[in-house]
Design an enzyme around this catalytic site. Structure first.
Site, PDB file in Angstrom:
ATOM      1  N   SER A   9      64.951  78.144  95.613  1.00 59.57           N
ATOM      2  CA  SER A   9      65.523  77.945  96.954  1.00 59.57           C
ATOM      3  C   SER A   9      66.558  79.026  97.250  1.00 59.57           C
ATOM      4  O   SER A   9      67.079  79.095  98.351  1.00 59.57           O
ATOM      5  CB  SER A   9      66.185  76.574  97.052  1.00 59.57           C
ATOM      6  OG  SER A   9      67.173  76.451  96.059  1.00 59.57           O
ATOM      7  N   TYR A  43      69.969  70.350 102.029  1.00 56.85           N
ATOM      8  CA  TYR A  43      70.753  69.944 100.849  1.00 56.85           C
ATOM      9  C   TYR A  43      71.669  71.033 100.287  1.00 56.85           C
ATOM     10  O   TYR A  43      72.473  70.752  99.389  1.00 56.85           O
ATOM     11  CB  TYR A  43      69.809  69.392  99.758  1.00 56.85           C
ATOM     12  CG  TYR A  43      69.070  70.412  98.925  1.00 56.85           C
ATOM     13  CD1 TYR A  43      67.990  71.088  99.432  1.00 56.85           C
ATOM     14  CD2 TYR A  43      69.443  70.669  97.606  1.00 56.85           C
ATOM     15  CE1 TYR A  43      67.301  72.008  98.676  1.00 56.85           C
ATOM     16  CE2 TYR A  43      68.764  71.587  96.827  1.00 56.85           C
ATOM     17  CZ  TYR A  43      67.690  72.251  97.368  1.00 56.85           C
ATOM     18  OH  TYR A  43      67.012  73.167  96.603  1.00 56.85           O
ATOM     19  N   LYS A  44      71.544  72.255 100.785  1.00 55.10           N
ATOM     20  CA  LYS A  44      72.409  73.341 100.313  1.00 55.10           C
ATOM     21  C   LYS A  44      73.023  74.026 101.520  1.00 55.10           C
ATOM     22  O   LYS A  44      72.836  73.601 102.631  1.00 55.10           O
ATOM     23  CB  LYS A  44      71.567  74.371  99.539  1.00 55.10           C
ATOM     24  CG  LYS A  44      71.076  73.876  98.199  1.00 55.10           C
ATOM     25  CD  LYS A  44      70.197  74.899  97.566  1.00 55.10           C
ATOM     26  CE  LYS A  44      70.982  75.859  96.688  1.00 55.10           C
ATOM     27  NZ  LYS A  44      70.092  76.705  95.883  1.00 55.10           N
ATOM     28  N   HIS A  89      61.342  74.952  85.032  1.00 54.74           N
ATOM     29  CA  HIS A  89      62.498  74.608  85.884  1.00 54.74           C
ATOM     30  C   HIS A  89      63.779  74.755  85.070  1.00 54.74           C
ATOM     31  O   HIS A  89      63.776  74.556  83.845  1.00 54.74           O
ATOM     32  CB  HIS A  89      62.355  73.156  86.380  1.00 54.74           C
ATOM     33  CG  HIS A  89      63.063  72.915  87.685  1.00 54.74           C
ATOM     34  ND1 HIS A  89      64.434  72.824  87.790  1.00 54.74           N
ATOM     35  CD2 HIS A  89      62.576  72.764  88.951  1.00 54.74           C
ATOM     36  CE1 HIS A  89      64.753  72.617  89.061  1.00 54.74           C
ATOM     37  NE2 HIS A  89      63.647  72.585  89.781  1.00 54.74           N
ATOM     38  N   GLY A  90      64.886  75.076  85.744  1.00 58.91           N
ATOM     39  CA  GLY A  90      66.201  75.039  85.103  1.00 58.91           C
ATOM     40  C   GLY A  90      66.556  73.583  84.807  1.00 58.91           C
ATOM     41  O   GLY A  90      66.113  72.685  85.524  1.00 58.91           O
ATOM     42  N   ASP A  91      67.390  73.358  83.764  1.00 56.66           N
ATOM     43  CA  ASP A  91      67.675  71.960  83.399  1.00 56.66           C
ATOM     44  C   ASP A  91      68.763  71.339  84.287  1.00 56.66           C
ATOM     45  O   ASP A  91      69.158  70.199  84.085  1.00 56.66           O
ATOM     46  CB  ASP A  91      68.052  71.847  81.922  1.00 56.66           C
ATOM     47  CG  ASP A  91      69.325  72.610  81.584  1.00 56.66           C
ATOM     48  OD1 ASP A  91      69.920  73.227  82.505  1.00 56.66           O
ATOM     49  OD2 ASP A  91      69.732  72.588  80.411  1.00 56.66           O
ATOM     50  N   ASP A  92      69.231  72.088  85.294  1.00 57.72           N
ATOM     51  CA  ASP A  92      70.295  71.552  86.162  1.00 57.72           C
ATOM     52  C   ASP A  92      69.841  70.333  86.971  1.00 57.72           C
ATOM     53  O   ASP A  92      70.647  69.497  87.330  1.00 57.72           O
ATOM     54  CB  ASP A  92      70.827  72.651  87.110  1.00 57.72           C
ATOM     55  CG  ASP A  92      69.718  73.388  87.834  1.00 57.72           C
ATOM     56  OD1 ASP A  92      68.648  73.582  87.231  1.00 57.72           O
ATOM     57  OD2 ASP A  92      69.928  73.772  89.003  1.00 57.72           O
ATOM     58  N   ASP A 204      93.677  62.727 126.641  1.00 55.17           N
ATOM     59  CA  ASP A 204      92.486  63.589 126.774  1.00 55.17           C
ATOM     60  C   ASP A 204      92.244  63.894 128.252  1.00 55.17           C
ATOM     61  O   ASP A 204      91.284  63.398 128.854  1.00 55.17           O
ATOM     62  CB  ASP A 204      91.299  62.847 126.126  1.00 55.17           C
ATOM     63  CG  ASP A 204      90.004  63.631 126.170  1.00 55.17           C
ATOM     64  OD1 ASP A 204      90.067  64.869 126.342  1.00 55.17           O
ATOM     65  OD2 ASP A 204      88.936  63.000 126.055  1.00 55.17           O
TER      66      ASP A 204
HETATM   67  C1  SPV Z   1      85.072  63.911 123.017  1.00 54.37           C
HETATM   68  O1  SPV Z   1      84.831  63.636 121.838  1.00 54.37           O
HETATM   69  O2  SPV Z   1      86.106  64.451 123.381  1.00 54.37           O
HETATM   70  C2  SPV Z   1      84.069  63.619 124.045  1.00 54.37           C
HETATM   71  C3  SPV Z   1      83.114  62.531 123.837  1.00 54.37           C
HETATM   72  O3  SPV Z   1      84.104  64.253 125.065  1.00 54.37           O
HETATM   73  S1  SPV Z   1      83.804  61.131 124.560  1.00 54.37           S
HETATM   74  O4  SPV Z   1      85.118  60.913 123.993  1.00 54.37           O
HETATM   75  O5  SPV Z   1      82.922  60.005 124.307  1.00 54.37           O
HETATM   76  O6  SPV Z   1      83.921  61.366 126.008  1.00 54.37           O
HETATM   77 MG    MG Z   2      85.852  65.359 125.362  1.00 47.88          MG
END
Ligand code: SPV
Ligand code: MG
Length: 431
Positions: A9, A43-44, A89-92, A204
């Protein structure tokens, strides 16, 4: 001539790999399985070289007879097809979540008399350094920016979790859960306006200005490599949005989500009671068009966020806006809801998908949190954002600790809920 199978991988090929290829080739005709990008990314870290490029490199290595694309971690898909005499395969894989895949390989080998040959995994520190160097390249703006688009082309559903600081960025970057032979991690990071504002003790309402949001963004970019989706709120005035998009593009952000509201923005989870105004379709389309024309690369996405369901404007309004925003150049649609069930989201997604089979769809299941990723996927959702859970859980834990100290008038009782001091001082490496 016996046949041998090995899988890889890696995109950083070093002397350790060459040595094991040489040993494997001594056993017979060697086929190398190259694990494809989508499986590696699950996974990585994300591969720096694509599946096709990695296959070309293995084709050029002495001792390798055939190279095939592999669609599993253990290689069982190719082993079933090739029935090799030996699997090397590596043993990891004895010591992590791949153990159950190893068991599956062993069972299949025993069904026809094939043999598993395991070599000790090389722990040369120089090889670990190469890997560290490759990994740090993933954080460079030009390499990070297009990765969300890349992931969307590889996986039906991409998951993102919010971060609002360097520390929460580290959690988003590094948290892995290994369960039932599968390793899970988040694909991307959401820079939420709600959580960024909350971390600063502010509402907000676009009060935390773009310069301050950039400070948070930079803290996160500095300690992570995963693609970042920036919550651009309303994007402000169209003239300002142009500058915002250019800055986000320059520093390596993969997508900005801009919502179709105007005036004083309140958080969507207040619903239609907060006196919020939705933008006109014409004006918002203009914002999208202007934002897109400001960009210099095709890497970064502008995703249009529709508030019609939040503001009780109905499904038809949400759909008309979605189609108009796509026509104006939006690279994706985010549909938001504050219902307790995902029904209206499913209805929107199904109707949108019947006309737009490819345009990425984004959802934020904060209030309808019982919905599972597989269900969202079956309705055509491409990005699921866990928008505020790290902030909400951190706040609750901090509040409890503060109360425990106050009520006991000492810190001892709070220790059980705290990271040990020896761990916190080592949490962040010094170099
Ligand atoms: C935020 O994470 O600031 C978003 C999503 O805008 S929500 O709070 O649901 O409006
Ligand atoms: Mg927002």
């Amino acid at each position: 001539m016996k046949t041998v199978f090995m899988s890889f991988s890696t995109d950083v090929i070093h002397g350790g790999h060459i040595a094991i290829i040489q040993k494997a080739a001594e056993l017979g005709d060697l086929t190398v399985g190259v694990v494809n990008d989508s499986i590696v990314a699950s996974y990585k870290r994300f591969p720096l070289l694509s599946t096709v490029e990695r296959m070309k490199i293995f084709r050029g290595i002495a001792g390798v007879k055939h190279v095939s694309e592999q669609a599993s971690i253990s290689g069982i898909d190719l082993i079933r097809e090739l029935k090799p005499d030996y699997v090397v395969h590596g043993d990891d894989w004895l010591h992590d979540f791949r153990l159950s895949g190893r068991q599956e390989v062993l069972e299949f080998l025993s069904s026809y008399g094939g043999q598993l040959v395991e070599y000790p995994y090389s722990s040369n520190p120089v090889y670990a350094e190469y890997e560290g160097q490759a990994s740090s390249r993933l954080s460079l703006p030009d390499i990070r920016r297009g990765r969300l688009r890349n992931l969307l082309s590889l996986k039906p559903l991409v998951s993102a979790i919010e971060a609002h600081s360097g520390l929460s960025g580290l959690i988003a970057e590094n948290t892995k859960v290994e369960k039932d032979g599968i390793s899970y991690q988040f694909d991307a990071i959401w820079l939420s306006s709600l959580c960024d504002s909350t971390a600063k003790g502010k509402p907000d309402i676009e009060l935390v200005d773009f310069t301050s949001r950039l400070r948070t963004l930079d803290d996160i970019l500095e300690v992570t490599t995963k693609p970042v989706i920036f919550d651009a709120d309303t994007g402000g005035q169209i003239e300002h949005f142009t500058f915002i998009m250019r800055t986000l593009e320059r520093i390596g952000v993969s997508a900005a989500i801009v919502e179709d509201k105007v005036g004083l923005k309140r958080n969507s989870l207040f619903g239609d009671k907060a006196g919020q105004t939705q933008d006109t379709i014409e004006h918002f389309c203009d914002k999208i068009r202007t934002g897109k024309s400001a960009l210099k690369t095709k890497d970064i996405m502008i995703i249009a966020r529709i508030e019609s369901l939040i503001l009780k404007q109905g499904m038809q309004d949400a759909l008309s806006r979605a189609f108009a925003y796509v026509n104006a150049g939006a690279d994706g649609i985010m549909i938001h809801s504050k219902e307790k069930t995902p029904d209206e989201i499913f209805e929107f997604c199904d109707k949108f998908r019947s006309e737009q089979p490819k345009v990425p769809l984004v959802v934020v299941p904060s209030t309808y949190s019982s919905v599972c990723q597989d269900e969202l996927k079956s309705h055509g959702v491409n990005i699921v954002i866990y928008a505020n859970q790290l902030t909400r859980s951190a706040f609750k834990a901090m509040q409890k600790t503060a109360e425990t100290i106050l009520s006991n008038q000492r810190a001892l009782e709070a220790d059980a809920d705290c990271l040990p001091i020896k761990d916190i001082i080592r949490l962040i490496p010094e170099s």
